[in-house]
Design an enzyme around this catalytic site. Sequence first.
Site, short mmCIF file in Angstrom:
data_model
loop_
_atom_site.label_atom_id
_atom_site.label_comp_id
_atom_site.label_asym_id
_atom_site.label_seq_id
_atom_site.Cartn_x
_atom_site.Cartn_y
_atom_site.Cartn_z
N GLY A 188 0.88 -1.16 0.04
CA GLY A 188 -0.10 0.06 0.04
C GLY A 188 0.96 1.28 -0.04
O GLY A 188 2.00 1.11 -0.44
N GLY A 203 10.66 5.60 4.06
CA GLY A 203 9.72 6.47 3.67
C GLY A 203 9.75 7.77 3.09
O GLY A 203 8.98 8.66 2.93
N ASP A 214 -2.14 -0.86 -9.40
CA ASP A 214 -2.17 -0.08 -8.33
C ASP A 214 -1.56 1.36 -8.79
O ASP A 214 -1.64 2.42 -7.94
CB ASP A 214 -1.15 -0.58 -7.24
CG ASP A 214 0.49 -0.56 -7.86
OD1 ASP A 214 0.66 -1.04 -8.93
OD2 ASP A 214 1.31 -0.39 -6.92
P1 AMP Z 1 6.00 1.92 -6.30
O1 AMP Z 1 6.56 0.72 -7.15
O2 AMP Z 1 7.03 3.25 -6.59
O3 AMP Z 1 4.79 2.30 -6.77
O4 AMP Z 1 6.23 1.69 -4.94
C1 AMP Z 1 5.69 0.23 -4.47
C2 AMP Z 1 5.82 0.43 -2.90
O5 AMP Z 1 6.65 0.76 -2.41
C3 AMP Z 1 4.66 1.55 -2.46
O6 AMP Z 1 4.01 1.05 -1.40
C4 AMP Z 1 5.68 2.51 -2.09
O7 AMP Z 1 4.92 3.49 -1.07
C5 AMP Z 1 6.94 1.97 -1.56
N1 AMP Z 1 7.95 2.58 -1.39
C6 AMP Z 1 8.63 3.05 -2.56
N2 AMP Z 1 9.75 3.59 -2.10
C7 AMP Z 1 9.92 3.58 -0.54
C8 AMP Z 1 10.40 4.38 0.46
N3 AMP Z 1 11.54 5.00 0.15
N4 AMP Z 1 9.85 3.96 1.65
C9 AMP Z 1 9.10 3.13 2.01
N5 AMP Z 1 8.31 2.69 1.17
C10 AMP Z 1 8.70 3.00 -0.26
MG MG Z 2 3.20 3.39 -7.13
#
Ligand code: AMP
Ligand code: MG
Length: 569
Positions: free
Chosen positions: A134, A169, A321
Amino acid sequence: MTSHAVDRPLAATLAAVAQQADYSLLESLNADPDATATGVDHEPRQVSSGHYVPVKPTPLPEPVYVAHSPTLFAELGFADELARSPEFMRFFSGDFRVAPEPMREQGWATGYALSIYGREYTSNCPFGTGNGYGDGRAISGLEGSFNGQRWEMQLKGAGPTPYCRGGDGRAVLRSSVREFLAQEHMHALGVPTSRSLSLYVSGTEMVRRPWYSENSSSTDPDRWALDPAAISTRVAPSFLRVGQLELFARRARKGEHPRAMEELELILRHILDREYRPEISAEAGLGDQLVHLARAFGERLSTLAGSWLRVGYCQGNFNSDNTALGGFTLDYGPFGFMELFDPEYQPWTGGGWHFAFLNQPEAAHRNYHMFWTALISWDGFTQVQRRQLEAIREGFPERMNETIAEVFAAKLGLPSPAATEGLVQPLLQLMVDTRVDYTLFFRELSDLPEELEPLRASFYPNPKGVDESAWKAWLRDWRAALELDDERTPERVAAQMKRVNPKFILREWHLVPAYQRAAQGDYSLVRELQTVMTQPYAEQDEDTARKYYALKPASFFGMGGVSHMSCSS
Ligand code: AMP
Ligand code: MG
């Protein structure tokens, strides 16, 4: 989207903004029963039920103003000075303690499921169950009705949530500048999109990410880079995604907990309320409203994929997503604007052919299918409604094809989609063989040249040369199909074409120096890009044209972090 201006003074304080807060998501949906009362919930964990997790952001230390969108501020009815006011800056850099009543001190993160190109994944979260996937670093902070329209504001890079999967995060300034500029650029291009409110960078906190060295041609990042942490706030009618609907549908189908079907129905009602009123009337029964939703979302999604083709945008990671249920562009991770025309253009090295430029309509179809599969998991449809839904699903590819024909008819200045027959495929082939810049080519074509000469400004060097006679033949056929006459004068057709073929697009090699300088505290290039890229159809002055209406320099081809990227966080 229409804005219904309400006769109220511009909000010049956070307290005035707070007066318009109205948390429909928090009030109509279920909180995670395992959530904390304090919102201190920053470790990866499974969230097995409920629609959202209340969570406190992690404030960015010493926030410094980088940018805000004056256009969006005006639409929201926010005074422009607000962007630099201490309270506003503190809130939108993650310090919710300053929230004046009735604004809340807690934000929220939502869970979602993932499908890639029409295939469900569950093992992608650290628990292998799909219950840990998420908003990992995006925290919504405010929902309300601003200037007569409902918007949600989400802070990206606001610290870990239960969905952080072990990440920090945070977001780096680089990716935040890219997203901030791209959203307002896309809006100005007329492409449905989430919007940019504000961007603040920390004066002290830095984060480490894998990235590319200067002039690297490596596919994957070849070093660790330390960059300033930033928080950008994006704004949309909602951040509801196809993957989110899927999460509740999967749980309902499997009967994962006693309230699963009820939670699916709640999210469906919420989607209608947030994204489809008044287009879908709340008077009809829910089943009929959902049939209408299936049709309306299909329209929006095909229009969206068509708009991406029109402006040369590749979303990069078009998972379910990253597909907004409101049918607008959402995510701005490893995206890019295509320069050299390539049907298989894909800036994200992890994305592959399935999300490549000209395959985006098919990827949209796959995402639509996942939406549809989730929708029919609701147990209240009649047989008649199920048959209607089946017909709507089967109609998606045809609708998508019509949209594509409309897009190319507009780009080519043709009188109707039917007139594209026999013109588009040969043109695309010629564009590949010749090596042309997508934006420059269509903009030059908008002057309705009779000869090849003016189009050469859009050609990249090509050892194979240019097939002059093939171009001549194509130009002749195209000019005949234009049907110029007293009504469709060359001036009128050219003017129409220049409203759909932008002069300026956000090229990665322009973004790189802008975020690099921003990391040194110099935001002048960010401002300049913001000014130029929010008027992409205007001719603008000669200096601007010389700098930004330009072919990609040879040295940037194949360069890591410019021509391709493996991640973007
Ligand atoms: P994405 O593939 O960029 O859509 O990210 C997939 C998941 O990884 C999402 O839940 C993002 O919020 C999480 N995410 C990506 N980068 C970070 C980060 N630096 N810290 C925490 N969660 C992350
Ligand atoms: Mg995304």
